[in-house]
Design a protein around this motif. Structure first.
Motif, short mmCIF file in Angstrom:
data_model
loop_
_atom_site.label_atom_id
_atom_site.label_comp_id
_atom_site.label_asym_id
_atom_site.label_seq_id
_atom_site.Cartn_x
_atom_site.Cartn_y
_atom_site.Cartn_z
N LYS A 43 -18.70 -23.49 38.89
CA LYS A 43 -19.85 -24.24 39.39
C LYS A 43 -21.10 -23.92 38.59
O LYS A 43 -21.87 -24.82 38.23
CB LYS A 43 -20.07 -23.92 40.88
CG LYS A 43 -18.99 -24.44 41.81
CD LYS A 43 -19.02 -25.97 41.88
CE LYS A 43 -18.00 -26.47 42.91
NZ LYS A 43 -17.99 -27.96 42.97
N LEU A 44 -21.34 -22.64 38.34
CA LEU A 44 -22.54 -22.25 37.60
C LEU A 44 -22.55 -22.86 36.20
O LEU A 44 -23.55 -23.42 35.75
CB LEU A 44 -22.66 -20.73 37.54
CG LEU A 44 -23.58 -20.10 38.60
CD1 LEU A 44 -22.96 -20.25 39.98
CD2 LEU A 44 -23.82 -18.63 38.30
N ASN A 45 -21.41 -22.73 35.52
CA ASN A 45 -21.34 -23.26 34.15
C ASN A 45 -21.41 -24.79 34.13
O ASN A 45 -22.09 -25.39 33.28
CB ASN A 45 -20.06 -22.79 33.47
CG ASN A 45 -20.04 -21.28 33.27
OD1 ASN A 45 -21.10 -20.64 33.21
ND2 ASN A 45 -18.85 -20.70 33.17
N HIS B 68 -30.83 -25.18 34.46
CA HIS B 68 -31.62 -25.08 35.68
C HIS B 68 -31.78 -23.61 36.06
O HIS B 68 -30.82 -22.84 36.01
CB HIS B 68 -30.94 -25.83 36.83
CG HIS B 68 -30.97 -27.32 36.68
ND1 HIS B 68 -30.24 -27.98 35.72
CD2 HIS B 68 -31.64 -28.27 37.38
CE1 HIS B 68 -30.44 -29.29 35.84
NE2 HIS B 68 -31.30 -29.48 36.84
N ALA B 69 -33.00 -23.27 36.41
CA ALA B 69 -33.27 -21.91 36.88
C ALA B 69 -32.81 -21.79 38.33
O ALA B 69 -33.21 -22.57 39.19
CB ALA B 69 -34.76 -21.59 36.77
N GLY C 61 -21.75 -20.41 50.21
CA GLY C 61 -20.56 -19.58 49.96
C GLY C 61 -19.66 -20.03 48.84
O GLY C 61 -19.49 -19.34 47.85
N HIS C 62 -19.08 -21.22 48.96
CA HIS C 62 -18.00 -21.61 48.06
C HIS C 62 -18.45 -22.10 46.69
O HIS C 62 -17.62 -22.31 45.81
CB HIS C 62 -17.13 -22.67 48.74
CG HIS C 62 -16.40 -22.15 49.95
ND1 HIS C 62 -15.41 -21.20 49.85
CD2 HIS C 62 -16.55 -22.44 51.27
CE1 HIS C 62 -14.96 -20.94 51.07
NE2 HIS C 62 -15.63 -21.66 51.94
N HIS C 63 -19.74 -22.28 46.50
CA HIS C 63 -20.23 -22.70 45.19
C HIS C 63 -20.58 -21.51 44.29
O HIS C 63 -21.01 -21.71 43.15
CB HIS C 63 -21.45 -23.62 45.33
CG HIS C 63 -21.07 -25.03 45.68
ND1 HIS C 63 -21.14 -26.07 44.78
CD2 HIS C 63 -20.60 -25.57 46.83
CE1 HIS C 63 -20.74 -27.18 45.36
NE2 HIS C 63 -20.41 -26.91 46.60
N ARG D 65 -24.88 -25.87 34.80
CA ARG D 65 -25.83 -25.24 33.89
C ARG D 65 -26.92 -24.48 34.65
O ARG D 65 -28.11 -24.61 34.39
CB ARG D 65 -26.45 -26.28 32.93
CG ARG D 65 -25.44 -26.92 31.99
CD ARG D 65 -26.11 -27.87 31.01
NE ARG D 65 -26.61 -29.06 31.70
CZ ARG D 65 -25.84 -30.12 32.03
NH1 ARG D 65 -24.55 -30.11 31.71
NH2 ARG D 65 -26.36 -31.15 32.61
N TRP D 66 -26.47 -23.70 35.64
CA TRP D 66 -27.38 -22.87 36.42
C TRP D 66 -27.51 -21.50 35.76
O TRP D 66 -26.50 -20.87 35.41
CB TRP D 66 -26.86 -22.68 37.84
CG TRP D 66 -26.90 -23.94 38.68
CD1 TRP D 66 -27.65 -25.06 38.45
CD2 TRP D 66 -26.16 -24.19 39.87
NE1 TRP D 66 -27.43 -25.99 39.41
CE2 TRP D 66 -26.52 -25.50 40.31
CE3 TRP D 66 -25.22 -23.47 40.60
CZ2 TRP D 66 -25.97 -26.07 41.46
CZ3 TRP D 66 -24.69 -24.04 41.74
CH2 TRP D 66 -25.06 -25.33 42.17
N VAL D 67 -28.73 -21.02 35.63
CA VAL D 67 -29.00 -19.70 35.05
C VAL D 67 -29.75 -18.87 36.09
O VAL D 67 -30.82 -19.28 36.57
CB VAL D 67 -29.85 -19.82 33.76
CG1 VAL D 67 -30.12 -18.43 33.19
CG2 VAL D 67 -29.13 -20.69 32.74
#
Length: 512
Positions: A359-361, A326-327, A352-354, A364-366
């Motif tokens: 969380k990113l991995n 996800h972009a 804030g806490h994310h 699958r946030w890029v």
């Protein structure tokens, strides 16, 4: 000389001496009178007394009660039975300022943080200026009473001054400064009865917890009072309006807290679910929608929550692939805000806490900027990326305010975590049941959330600063009593409800 003549001579001499004495006294009196008259002509006798503004006529409580209540319209409202009576309002006000200034001199300084007495001094000075302005306006009305048009004009100006004076305490009050006090009239709703709105995973009354002293603490701002929250008053104030919380799970807690506060924790079958109006539907195969919206029919008031954990726009790169990346567009506000901002009257945002690698991995946030993957090494650091996003979204919302004159926007500062001895997955705990807030007072001017405080500066978005006051409430977390956590895992991030988030809503209510 015969004895008879001698006696006669003595008596005459005594009489002459007495006359001389009388004449001397008369001369002295005449001289003093002459000097006094000459002195009065050159400098009146009152000049030898201290100025009237330097002293007050002090009375006992009994004497104060005897003071007549019939005052001139020019000064009515400048006195109270609890204050010493003086002849002029200006004299009283100047003396009050003088007294406060004297108190401030002996007050110890703590860096650049103003003391309560310094705040009091500034408040008194501003009130004096307002009162003098009101007196001038009232006097002018009397002088122009024969001209109805001019009188009407000045009455309007006087009313404007009164209105601004009434708003002044709220404008001057920094609700983030203060202390927690015990209030036996708390909580504002029952945690075991507010089942219609409150998730069971946050209702500590439904858990194994046995100590509930944390429910009876109320936030008391310093040098001012916070308006008492009432559900009916809130609905009236928000008639035909929509309140939206947009943020992470702490935003969802604030949303559920607000629903319980408005209803008093009671069942309300008449409240309408209007989620579909805002695109809140449970996707096929999904566990829950990406938000909730409820409408109170008696006032047409809508309260909603939209899930946006990072407060930026997130889009799948390949819609047909369920495992797609996800972009994460750091420079774009959430699509929900772009689509529904025109329907919102009060907006409360948070994040804030994310903002962590897990969380990113896991999601699958890029990170993307300007529509392409981020290539800036500085933004690669999550702290910088978070700050960049907060500034970007707050700036965008601020830019939209002129297009939506009825919109009030708030950014809520970070809700603190209280893990001790590790993180949520490494044995961190928050077992304290005695609040660390006892005997402590928040006095800082700037927010403990540096990013939030600087993001709103120079914008039309207001800061709902809850970080410091929440930081001293470590006993209010769900802790080891969580219904969903694995054994040995504690929740030192989310709050028991009723609890601390209720205060965030009280502050919001006072600021709306």
């Amino acid at each position: 000389m015969t004895p008879l003549h001698r006696n006669s001579f003595r008596m005459k001499r005594v009489a002459l001496r007495r006359r001389a004495r009388h004449i001397s006294v008369v001369l002295v009196v005449l001289v003093c009178a002459t000097v006094g008259i000459w002195t009065w002509d050159t400098a009146p006798s009152s000049a030898f007394l201290p100025p009237q503004s330097r002293f007050l006529k002090l009375q006992t409580e009994e004497e104060v009660r005897r003071i007549p209540s019939g005052l001139n319209t020019e000064t009515k409202g400048s006195y109270s039975s609890a204050t010493p009576f003086v002849n002029k309002a200006e004299t009283k006000e100047d003396s009050t300022i003088e007294q406060v200034e004297h108190e401030v001199v002996s007050e110890p300084k703590h860096g650049k943080t103003p003391t309560s007495r310094e705040n009091k001094l500034q408040q008194v000075k501003r009130e004096v200026a307002i009162r003098k302005d009101q007196t001038t306006k009232t006097t002018h009305i009397k002088e122009t009473h024969s001209d109805p048009e001019r009188t009407k004009q000045f009455v309007a100006k006087k009313d404007d001054v009164s209105t601004s004076t009434a708003r002044f305490p709220n404008q001057a009050c920094n609700y983030a400064k203060g202390k927690w006090v015990v209030d036996n009239h708390r909580p504002l709703y029952s945690g075991s009865h507010c089942k219609q709105w409150l998730a069971s995973m946050w209702a500590c009354r439904l858990m194994q917890r046995t100590d509930f002293a944390f429910e009876r603490l109320r936030w008391q701002p310093k040098d001012c009072s916070m308006e008492e929250f009432e559900g009916s008053k809130f609905l009236t104030r928000m008639k035909n309006r929509t309140l939206a919380f947009v943020g992470d799970s702490l935003g969802r807690q604030q949303f559920q807290s607000m629903m319980c506060m408005i209803t008093g924790g009671k069942e309300r079958p008449d409240v309408l679910d209007v989620g579909p109006e805002f695109g809140f539907i449970t996707p096929e195969g999904g566990g829950r929608p990406n938000g909730w919206a409820y409408r109170f029919p008696e006032t047409n008031t809508t309260v909603l929550y939209h899930w946006s954990s990072t407060l930026c726009d997130i889009q799948p790169l390949n819609i047909s692939d369920p495992l797609t990346e996800h972009a994460m567009h750091l420079d774009r506000p959430p699509a929900f805000l772009r689509q529904y901002l025109h329907k919102i009257n009060v907006l409360v945002m948070n994040t804030g806490h994310h903002w962590n690698r897990g969380k990113l991995n896991g999601n699958r946030w890029v990170m993307h900027v300007n529509g392409v993957p981020n290539a800036d090494k500085k933004l690669a650091a999550l702290g910088n990326a978070k700050n960049f996003t907060i500034h970007s979204t707050v700036s965008w919302v601020s830019s939209q305010l002129p297009r939506h004159p009825g919109l009030k926007a708030f950014y809520r500062s970070l809700s603190p975590r209280h893990f001790v001895g590790g993180e949520w997955n490494t044995g961190g705990s928050c077992n304290n049941t005695t609040p660390m807030s006892i005997g402590k007072e928040v006095l800082q001017e700037e927010s403990s959330d540096y990013s939030a405080g600087h993001a709103v500066k120079g914008t039309g978005v207001k800061l709902l600063d809850i970080t410091a006051l929440s930081h001293i409430r470590d006993e209010g977390h769900i802790s080891r009593f969580s219904l969903s956590a694995s054994k040995g895992v504690q929740d030192c991030l989310h709050w028991c409800l009723p609890g601390v988030p209720d205060t965030w809503n009280e502050m919001l209510f006072a600021m709306i």
